[in-house]
Design a protein around this motif. Structure first.
Motif, PDB file in Angstrom:
ATOM      1  N   LYS A 110       0.850  -1.171   0.000  1.00  0.00           N
ATOM      2  CA  LYS A 110       0.000   0.000   0.000  1.00  0.00           C
ATOM      3  C   LYS A 110       0.892   1.229   0.000  1.00  0.00           C
ATOM      4  O   LYS A 110       1.858   1.304   0.738  1.00  0.00           O
ATOM      5  N   THR A 111       0.534   2.175  -0.852  1.00  0.00           N
ATOM      6  CA  THR A 111       1.244   3.442  -0.846  1.00  0.00           C
ATOM      7  C   THR A 111       0.217   4.544  -0.878  1.00  0.00           C
ATOM      8  O   THR A 111      -0.887   4.373  -1.382  1.00  0.00           O
ATOM      9  N   ALA A 112       0.556   5.678  -0.331  1.00  0.00           N
ATOM     10  CA  ALA A 112      -0.352   6.822  -0.323  1.00  0.00           C
ATOM     11  C   ALA A 112       0.356   8.027  -0.890  1.00  0.00           C
ATOM     12  O   ALA A 112       1.551   8.211  -0.701  1.00  0.00           O
ATOM     13  N   SER A 113      -0.403   8.860  -1.591  1.00  0.00           N
ATOM     14  CA  SER A 113       0.150  10.094  -2.103  1.00  0.00           C
ATOM     15  C   SER A 113      -0.992  11.065  -2.341  1.00  0.00           C
ATOM     16  O   SER A 113      -2.148  10.683  -2.413  1.00  0.00           O
ATOM     17  N   TYR A 134     -16.388  13.479  -1.727  1.00  0.00           N
ATOM     18  CA  TYR A 134     -17.284  13.508  -2.877  1.00  0.00           C
ATOM     19  C   TYR A 134     -17.567  12.094  -3.394  1.00  0.00           C
ATOM     20  O   TYR A 134     -18.671  11.783  -3.804  1.00  0.00           O
ATOM     21  N   GLY A 135     -16.573  11.244  -3.362  1.00  0.00           N
ATOM     22  CA  GLY A 135     -16.678   9.859  -3.818  1.00  0.00           C
ATOM     23  C   GLY A 135     -15.294   9.250  -3.904  1.00  0.00           C
ATOM     24  O   GLY A 135     -14.285   9.932  -3.715  1.00  0.00           O
ATOM     25  N   ILE A 136     -15.245   7.957  -4.174  1.00  0.00           N
ATOM     26  CA  ILE A 136     -13.965   7.274  -4.342  1.00  0.00           C
ATOM     27  C   ILE A 136     -13.920   6.738  -5.759  1.00  0.00           C
ATOM     28  O   ILE A 136     -14.764   5.940  -6.171  1.00  0.00           O
ATOM     29  N   ASN A 137     -12.927   7.206  -6.511  1.00  0.00           N
ATOM     30  CA  ASN A 137     -12.753   6.769  -7.884  1.00  0.00           C
ATOM     31  C   ASN A 137     -11.823   5.551  -7.884  1.00  0.00           C
ATOM     32  O   ASN A 137     -10.698   5.629  -7.410  1.00  0.00           O
ATOM     33  N   TYR A 138     -12.321   4.424  -8.389  1.00  0.00           N
ATOM     34  CA  TYR A 138     -11.545   3.189  -8.444  1.00  0.00           C
ATOM     35  C   TYR A 138     -11.064   2.948  -9.865  1.00  0.00           C
ATOM     36  O   TYR A 138     -11.800   3.169 -10.825  1.00  0.00           O
ATOM     37  N   SER A 144      -3.644  -4.305 -10.176  1.00  0.00           N
ATOM     38  CA  SER A 144      -3.217  -3.006  -9.677  1.00  0.00           C
ATOM     39  C   SER A 144      -4.500  -2.220  -9.435  1.00  0.00           C
ATOM     40  O   SER A 144      -5.289  -2.018 -10.364  1.00  0.00           O
ATOM     41  N   LEU A 145      -4.729  -1.808  -8.194  1.00  0.00           N
ATOM     42  CA  LEU A 145      -5.946  -1.090  -7.828  1.00  0.00           C
ATOM     43  C   LEU A 145      -5.564   0.278  -7.280  1.00  0.00           C
ATOM     44  O   LEU A 145      -4.710   0.385  -6.408  1.00  0.00           O
ATOM     45  N   THR A 146      -6.210   1.314  -7.813  1.00  0.00           N
ATOM     46  CA  THR A 146      -5.993   2.675  -7.339  1.00  0.00           C
ATOM     47  C   THR A 146      -7.309   3.221  -6.816  1.00  0.00           C
ATOM     48  O   THR A 146      -8.322   3.156  -7.505  1.00  0.00           O
ATOM     49  N   GLU A 147      -7.275   3.742  -5.582  1.00  0.00           N
ATOM     50  CA  GLU A 147      -8.437   4.386  -4.970  1.00  0.00           C
ATOM     51  C   GLU A 147      -8.109   5.863  -4.816  1.00  0.00           C
ATOM     52  O   GLU A 147      -7.203   6.225  -4.075  1.00  0.00           O
ATOM     53  N   THR A 186      -4.705   9.554  -2.857  1.00  0.00           N
ATOM     54  CA  THR A 186      -4.756   8.342  -3.667  1.00  0.00           C
ATOM     55  C   THR A 186      -3.998   7.223  -2.962  1.00  0.00           C
ATOM     56  O   THR A 186      -2.909   7.438  -2.442  1.00  0.00           O
ATOM     57  N   PHE A 187      -4.600   6.050  -2.946  1.00  0.00           N
ATOM     58  CA  PHE A 187      -3.968   4.845  -2.417  1.00  0.00           C
ATOM     59  C   PHE A 187      -3.841   3.846  -3.557  1.00  0.00           C
ATOM     60  O   PHE A 187      -4.773   3.672  -4.345  1.00  0.00           O
TER      61      PHE A 187
END
Length: 148
Positions: A22-25, A50-54, A67-70, A82-83
């Motif tokens: 897991k990484t965060a930025s 507002y929401g979570i864009n996957y 590879s999943l980006t939230e 972003t995670f």
């Protein structure tokens, strides 16, 4: 070709999860997925933003790598945080109401998993840990749609 991918999911259901991180930025992460992958995207509702864009990229081979980006959104276009997660997905099947449903389990962090119901070749629906869908509310979607 897409149906083959889902057959691979079913055949590799016993694969164990491994190599996830897991990484965060605060900036959007650059896509490091290979050219040979399928990509699903969608925004789901959230309580505190507002929401979570996957964005989910799945390898089109037997590795089941993903590879999943939230991206937690401040507004429709502005990203707050972003995670990113990478690992190996696990396919599962559950019979509900006499119908066989296929699911993907994505280990996203230690002791945390994201689940998707495979509706068809082009739509994945986010479900809870019991593989149950959210209560249907008009205008709210938990679907990720195939974009590539």
């Amino acid at each position: 070709m897409k149906k083959t991918i889902f057959m691979i999911f079913a055949c590799t259901a016993i694969m164990a999860s491994c190599n996830h991180g897991k990484t965060a930025s605060t900036a959007e992460t650059e896509d490091t997925t290979t050219v040979d992958s399928v990509v699903y995207e969608g925004m789901v509702p959230a309580a505190d933003c507002y929401g979570i864009n996957y964005r989910l990229a799945m390898a089109q081979d037997s590795t089941m790598e993903f590879s999943l980006t939230e991206s937690y959104m401040r507004s429709e276009t502005e990203v707050d945080t972003t995670f990113s997660y990478k690992g190996t997905a696990v396919a599962d099947t559950k019979i509900a109401d006499g119908k066989e449903n296929n699911y993907l389990k994505l280990p996203t962090a230690e002791n945390d998993t994201t689940y998707f119901l495979v509706l068809n070749d082009s739509i994945l629906r986010m479900v809870n840990a019991e593989l149950e869908e959210a209560v249907k509310t008009e205008g709210i979607s938990y679907d990720l749609k195939l974009v590539k």
